[in-house]
Design a protein around this motif. Structure first.
Motif, PDB file in Angstrom:
ATOM      1  N   ARG A  81     -25.937  30.038   3.556  1.00 32.83           N
ATOM      2  CA  ARG A  81     -25.129  29.372   4.578  1.00 32.83           C
ATOM      3  C   ARG A  81     -25.522  27.901   4.707  1.00 32.83           C
ATOM      4  NH1 ARG A  81     -25.284  33.264   9.785  1.00 32.83           N
ATOM      5  NH2 ARG A  81     -23.667  31.793  10.515  1.00 32.83           N
ATOM      6  N   LEU A  82     -26.810  27.609   4.585  1.00 35.33           N
ATOM      7  CA  LEU A  82     -27.248  26.214   4.620  1.00 35.33           C
ATOM      8  C   LEU A  82     -26.688  25.439   3.435  1.00 35.33           C
ATOM      9  CD1 LEU A  82     -28.935  23.998   5.933  1.00 35.33           C
ATOM     10  CD2 LEU A  82     -30.939  24.865   4.686  1.00 35.33           C
ATOM     11  N   ARG A  83     -26.706  26.051   2.267  1.00 33.55           N
ATOM     12  CA  ARG A  83     -26.141  25.409   1.073  1.00 33.55           C
ATOM     13  C   ARG A  83     -24.650  25.114   1.273  1.00 33.55           C
ATOM     14  NH1 ARG A  83     -28.916  25.732  -3.877  1.00 33.55           N
ATOM     15  NH2 ARG A  83     -26.881  25.511  -4.873  1.00 33.55           N
ATOM     16  N   ARG A  84     -23.927  26.071   1.866  1.00 38.51           N
ATOM     17  CA  ARG A  84     -22.475  25.913   2.002  1.00 38.51           C
ATOM     18  C   ARG A  84     -22.095  24.749   2.906  1.00 38.51           C
ATOM     19  NH1 ARG A  84     -22.447  31.576   1.626  1.00 38.51           N
ATOM     20  NH2 ARG A  84     -22.561  31.839   3.888  1.00 38.51           N
ATOM     21  N   VAL A  85     -22.823  24.550   4.010  1.00 36.62           N
ATOM     22  CA  VAL A  85     -22.447  23.430   4.882  1.00 36.62           C
ATOM     23  C   VAL A  85     -22.734  22.099   4.197  1.00 36.62           C
ATOM     24  CG1 VAL A  85     -22.629  24.690   7.060  1.00 36.62           C
ATOM     25  CG2 VAL A  85     -24.672  23.561   6.137  1.00 36.62           C
ATOM     26  N   ILE A  86     -23.825  22.039   3.432  1.00 37.89           N
ATOM     27  CA  ILE A  86     -24.134  20.813   2.696  1.00 37.89           C
ATOM     28  C   ILE A  86     -23.065  20.539   1.644  1.00 37.89           C
ATOM     29  CG2 ILE A  86     -25.778  19.737   1.102  1.00 37.89           C
ATOM     30  CD1 ILE A  86     -27.990  21.340   2.641  1.00 37.89           C
ATOM     31  N   GLU A  87     -22.697  21.567   0.911  1.00 38.17           N
ATOM     32  CA  GLU A  87     -21.665  21.417  -0.111  1.00 38.17           C
ATOM     33  C   GLU A  87     -20.320  21.044   0.506  1.00 38.17           C
ATOM     34  OE1 GLU A  87     -22.122  25.280  -1.727  1.00 38.17           O
ATOM     35  OE2 GLU A  87     -23.564  24.662  -3.275  1.00 38.17           O
ATOM     36  N   THR A  88     -20.003  21.628   1.659  1.00 42.58           N
ATOM     37  CA  THR A  88     -18.726  21.357   2.312  1.00 42.58           C
ATOM     38  C   THR A  88     -18.635  19.919   2.784  1.00 42.58           C
ATOM     39  OG1 THR A  88     -18.497  23.657   3.029  1.00 42.58           O
ATOM     40  CG2 THR A  88     -17.215  22.006   4.232  1.00 42.58           C
ATOM     41  N   ILE A 102     -18.826  16.311   9.124  1.00 42.06           N
ATOM     42  CA  ILE A 102     -19.839  17.245   9.605  1.00 42.06           C
ATOM     43  C   ILE A 102     -19.315  18.663   9.436  1.00 42.06           C
ATOM     44  CG2 ILE A 102     -19.027  16.962  11.998  1.00 42.06           C
ATOM     45  CD1 ILE A 102     -21.963  17.542  12.865  1.00 42.06           C
ATOM     46  N   ALA A 103     -20.142  19.505   8.852  1.00 42.11           N
ATOM     47  CA  ALA A 103     -19.780  20.906   8.624  1.00 42.11           C
ATOM     48  C   ALA A 103     -20.707  21.789   9.440  1.00 42.11           C
ATOM     49  CB  ALA A 103     -19.887  21.255   7.133  1.00 42.11           C
ATOM     50  N   ILE A 104     -20.138  22.840  10.015  1.00 44.12           N
ATOM     51  CA  ILE A 104     -20.930  23.752  10.840  1.00 44.12           C
ATOM     52  C   ILE A 104     -20.562  25.189  10.527  1.00 44.12           C
ATOM     53  CG2 ILE A 104     -19.265  23.429  12.726  1.00 44.12           C
ATOM     54  CD1 ILE A 104     -21.548  24.182  14.671  1.00 44.12           C
ATOM     55  N   ARG A 147     -15.203  21.726  17.705  1.00 45.67           N
ATOM     56  CA  ARG A 147     -14.895  20.415  17.126  1.00 45.67           C
ATOM     57  C   ARG A 147     -15.324  19.296  18.073  1.00 45.67           C
ATOM     58  NH1 ARG A 147     -10.037  23.240  15.870  1.00 45.67           N
ATOM     59  NH2 ARG A 147      -9.934  23.743  13.641  1.00 45.67           N
ATOM     60  N   SER A 148     -15.022  19.455  19.341  1.00 46.86           N
ATOM     61  CA  SER A 148     -15.393  18.427  20.313  1.00 46.86           C
ATOM     62  C   SER A 148     -16.905  18.244  20.366  1.00 46.86           C
ATOM     63  CB  SER A 148     -14.867  18.807  21.700  1.00 46.86           C
ATOM     64  OG  SER A 148     -13.457  18.856  21.713  1.00 46.86           O
ATOM     65  N   GLN A 149     -17.641  19.362  20.323  1.00 42.98           N
ATOM     66  CA  GLN A 149     -19.097  19.275  20.360  1.00 42.98           C
ATOM     67  C   GLN A 149     -19.635  18.577  19.118  1.00 42.98           C
ATOM     68  OE1 GLN A 149     -21.605  20.617  22.860  1.00 42.98           O
ATOM     69  NE2 GLN A 149     -19.714  19.929  23.807  1.00 42.98           N
ATOM     70  N   MET A 150     -19.050  18.839  17.973  1.00 40.84           N
ATOM     71  CA  MET A 150     -19.516  18.199  16.742  1.00 40.84           C
ATOM     72  C   MET A 150     -19.180  16.713  16.733  1.00 40.84           C
ATOM     73  SD  MET A 150     -21.218  20.468  15.173  1.00 40.84           S
ATOM     74  CE  MET A 150     -21.610  21.102  16.810  1.00 40.84           C
ATOM     75  N   GLU A 151     -18.000  16.352  17.220  1.00 44.29           N
ATOM     76  CA  GLU A 151     -17.656  14.932  17.317  1.00 44.29           C
ATOM     77  C   GLU A 151     -18.619  14.215  18.267  1.00 44.29           C
ATOM     78  OE1 GLU A 151     -12.850  15.577  16.590  1.00 44.29           O
ATOM     79  OE2 GLU A 151     -13.645  15.279  18.621  1.00 44.29           O
ATOM     80  N   HIS A 176     -15.667  20.195   9.925  1.00 45.39           N
ATOM     81  CA  HIS A 176     -15.325  21.309   9.045  1.00 45.39           C
ATOM     82  C   HIS A 176     -15.989  22.577   9.578  1.00 45.39           C
ATOM     83  CE1 HIS A 176     -13.933  18.187   6.237  1.00 45.39           C
ATOM     84  NE2 HIS A 176     -15.061  17.561   6.537  1.00 45.39           N
ATOM     85  N   LEU A 177     -15.170  23.493  10.072  1.00 53.87           N
ATOM     86  CA  LEU A 177     -15.665  24.749  10.617  1.00 53.87           C
ATOM     87  C   LEU A 177     -15.638  25.798   9.520  1.00 53.87           C
ATOM     88  CD1 LEU A 177     -13.712  24.809  14.018  1.00 53.87           C
ATOM     89  CD2 LEU A 177     -15.861  23.674  13.473  1.00 53.87           C
ATOM     90  N   LEU A 178     -16.810  26.311   9.205  1.00 51.41           N
ATOM     91  CA  LEU A 178     -16.875  27.363   8.193  1.00 51.41           C
ATOM     92  C   LEU A 178     -16.655  28.699   8.883  1.00 51.41           C
ATOM     93  CD1 LEU A 178     -18.129  24.937   6.715  1.00 51.41           C
ATOM     94  CD2 LEU A 178     -19.587  26.555   5.498  1.00 51.41           C
TER      95      LEU A 178
END
Length: 776
Positions: A607-614, A664-666, A678-682, A727-729
């Motif tokens: 899961r950590l790899r996927r957010v970095i890749e995304t 930013i991917a989460i 999305r609002s929290q990530m922004e 980007h919401l995974l």
């Protein structure tokens, strides 16, 4: 409307087996009004000791990190559904999230759903601390079961009334229908009958198939307080008013630990509108959340109180921290970081790896004190009538406020009511209710008259519970291919424990578990050390807490190692993380694991790899960049959630920095309200930018050197990225555990920015904030 009245739980009600859902007696609870009311609680902790509230325990968290929260759900005669929310809404949308969880399973008409804010009462509502990004993840399945149980009870009431099988009845949009006979009844018409039924056993309650969700995961409802907030009708602490109310401000010691030697209020009392001047005693040890002490000025307006405070003639004893100096203290921390410290994780033989490596790399990183600086400064209104203290305030920990006020007034907690308003930001500052006590003491001094205690921005900056200062030293040995064979990390920072216990000078398990000892890289030899660091100011929670310095150091250092190895930093980071695998955090020495069961919440490197890749793919990693522009990436695991940031940075010929784009991917697991995520990530990106570029609290002669937002700079709209892509995974399995959202977005922002700066300029930034470092 009946959904607005307050209610209490009768002493005769027992918890259902497992501590789940209880149908509270309608007659005993509502005094005869027709309504269905359920009390919901989490299962009891297996270890009774873990469930006990504690001021500061071995887990490092206040007031009992183990939750046992309860929430009331009611359906009134008119069909209104009221959910009593015991957690505080700081803008993260918990009031809306809880309503969504229950309303979806209840099949309620969203237009009829209301949320009532609970007052501070841990006996009734369980742990009410709003922190740790856990209010949704700890409640998700329980709120769904509550809604589903109420729906089933309504269906059973209709089936009994109509004499038809349960399977022929459908509930939708607050209406129960029987298609064969064409009959239908609204929830309000069935609430009374449903309240007389026994609560169904948990195993008999069938949750909805996620594909049938109407609200959960859709992000189409907005927030329940949206109209009130946008029209200015929403009430915050400073909005509460009474006829004849008085106003107060406090002159506090500029140095932590300072006290009043003497004061003369003669000139203050001459200021028109000033009514009274009182002294507030300094805190006893340990300080915890007590007021700093000082002199309060009470007046007929806040302005008069402030002008009166300016006229106070106070002689201060600055106490033991009078010589505290940020620059000198940084040198002390750096000295400590260059010597062995307390070993907090050890695997393999780092010394042997260092001794035989063809290449070694080392670096030190510095993060200063930070202030939470919520847009709404601290405020509280207190009024004492007939021996009962009523409080109205914006607070993250209402039960802590209740307990502290009761202790300071010398009354039982049953004689203190803490009414919680919306919060105009908190970030951890409003979990420390010192300002609430100040208000209560001022009201007491005025024979119980209502008093509004107001902090100014200068008060906030000068007298806070600051995020810790930190020096992080990392060393690595590299093999012939540039891959680390050994990794040494020394983290030196004053601990939050310092406000709870004398002599606490090591980071606590919960601080060490924030990205330090649970670092998941596939490196054979690893050692983490934690040298001592005394505290000279009040240290407190800050959004994402110790993840900030740990992520900044580690993710920056990875990019430095990649450069030393001649590798692409994103590819190198993924290689360090290694193949997708599941890691038991206890195997890394992390027994805290954000307060979660490691079996349910292991570290998943996939899961950590996927957010970095995304994130890196979305920003166009590897594309040719013009002169003065660069891309940087960083990933981090915190609050059992995985986030990554890819930033594009531009640096002009004068060293001025702009950030045109951030992706930013989460991956936080199942999503209740994607729009709020999305609002929290922004918001996390904008806040993280401020921490990276401008934010710093420095000290000289024990005093904070910044006064307001002219010195403690936050990111302004003209400096914010023109483009923030979130980007919401998605995780399709809604039976899976949820992660946190409010805090995990902040830690990877700063390292992504400094890594992009290096790509753009070749200059390495190792201390925050960046400010004018590139202009030198």
């Amino acid at each position: 409307m009946t959904h607005d009245h307050s209610f209490s739980r009768p002493a005769s009600v027992e918890e259902a087996a497992g501590g789940e859902i209880v149908n509270v007696s309608r007659r005993g609870l509502l005094g005869g009004m027709g309504a269905l009311v359920l009390a919901v609680s989490l299962p009891r902790a297996a270890n009774a000791e873990e469930a006990k509230p504690k001021a500061f325990g071995a887990d490092g968290m206040p007031h009992g990190w183990q939750d046992n929260p309860k929430v009331f759900v009611s359906i009134a005669d008119d069909g209104a559904v009221t959910i009593t929310c015991p957690r505080s809404d700081l803008g993260q949308g918990v009031r809306t999230g809880w309503a969504i969880m229950i309303a979806d399973e209840l099949e309620a008409d969203w237009a009829k759903v209301h949320v009532k804010q609970a007052e501070g009462d841990e006996a009734r509502y369980g742990n009410q601390d709003t922190d740790g990004s856990r209010s949704t993840r700890h409640f998700f399945m329980h709120m769904r079961h509550a809604g589903a149980a109420a729906r089933l009870m309504l269906i059973e009431a209709a089936a009994k009334q109509w004499g038809v099988p349960l399977g022929e009845i459908k509930a939708e949009n607050s209406v129960v229908t029987h298609a064969k006979s064409g009959r239908s009844l609204g929830y309000g018409a069935l609430a009374k009958a449903a309240s007389e039924l026994p609560v169904p056993a948990r195993e008999s309650v069938v949750l909805k198939d996620p594909k049938d969700f109407r609200y959960i995961g859709k992000g189409t409802l907005g927030i329940v307080d949206n109209r009130a907030i946008t029209t200015g009708a929403a009430l915050y602490a400073a909005d509460k008013s009474f006829d004849g109310m008085l106003y107060a401000v406090v002159a506090r010691p500029a140095v932590f630990g300072g006290t009043v030697k003497s004061f003369d209020a003669a000139e203050t009392l001459k200021v028109p509108g000033v009514v009274k001047v009182i002294q507030i005693a300094p805190p006893s040890a340990p300080v915890k959340f007590q007021p700093l002490g000082g002199v309060a000025v009470i007046a007929k307006s806040t302005w008069a109180a402030m002008k009166g405070r300016e006229k106070l003639n106070i002689v201060w004893d600055d106490g033991p921290n009078a010589a505290y100096d940020s620059a000198a203290f940084r040198a002390e921390l750096e000295k400590a970081a260059r010597k062995p410290g307390k070993v907090v994780r050890s695997q393999g033989d780092v010394d042997a790896a260092f001794a035989t490596a063809p290449k070694r790399v080392s670096a030190e990183y510095y993060v200063p004190h930070l202030a939470q600086a919520p847009m709404e400064p601290m405020a509280a209104v207190a009024r004492i009538t007939d021996g009962h203290c009523h409080i109205w305030t914006s607070v993250q920990a209402p039960q802590a406020a209740r307990t502290l006020v009761a202790g300071q007034l010398g009354v039982g907690e049953e004689n203190v009511t803490v009414n919680v308003s919306l919060l105009g930001g908190g970030f951890g500052r409003k979990s420390k209710p010192d300002y609430v006590v100040e208000a209560a003491l001022c009201s007491k001094a005025m024979d119980g008259a209502p008093v509004k205690l107001q902090w100014t921005r200068e008060d906030d900056i000068h007298h806070g519970f600051y995020h810790t200062v930190s020096v992080e030293r990392l060393e690595a040995s590299l093999d012939e291919k540039g891959f680390p064979t050994g990794w040494l990390h020394r983290s030196v920072a004053p601990t939050i424990a310092s406000i709870f216990a004398a002599g606490a000078d090591h980071e606590q398990p919960f601080e060490l578990g924030m990205g330090l000892i649970n670092m998941p890289f596939a490196i054979p030899n690893v050692r983490m050390e934690n040298p001592e660091a005394p505290a000279h100011v009040r240290i407190g929670w800050f959004r994402s807490v110790s993840n900030i310095p740990h992520a900044f150091a580690i993710q920056s250092f990875v990019a430095e190692l990649a450069h030393a190895a001649g590798r692409d930093p994103k590819d190198y980071l993924l290689e360090l993380i290694g193949p997708a695998r599941v890691i038991d955090p206890t195997s890394l020495g992390d027994g805290w694991n954000h307060g979660e069961d490691p079996k349910l919440y292991p570290i998943d490197t996939g899961r950590l790899r996927r957010v970095i890749e995304t994130a890196s793919s979305a920003i166009g990693w590897g594309r040719k960049m013009p002169k003065g522009r660069g891309l940087g990436v960083a990933g981090h695991y915190s609050f059992v959630t995985y986030t990554a940031v890819a930033a594009e940075v531009a640096v002009d010929d004068k060293g001025a920095i702009t950030i045109p784009r951030v992706d930013i991917a989460i991956d936080c697991g199942p999503q209740v309200n994607p729009e709020r995520i999305r609002s929290q990530m922004e918001g996390a990106v904008v806040m993280g930018m401020g921490l990276a570029l401008t934010a710093e609290i420095s000290f000289k002669d024990g005093r904070a050197q910044q006064n307001n937002f002219d010195g403690y700079e936050i990111t302004r709209i003209d400096a914010a990225p023109r483009e923030i892509n979130v980007h919401l995974l998605p995780l399709a399995d809604y039976n899976h555990v949820l992660g946190g959202v409010g805090e995990p977005g902040v830690p990877p922002v700063a390292p992504a920015i400094v890594n992009a700066i290096f790509a753009a300029t070749g200059r390495r930034v190792r201390q925050l904030p960046i400010r004018d470092q590139l202009k030198a």
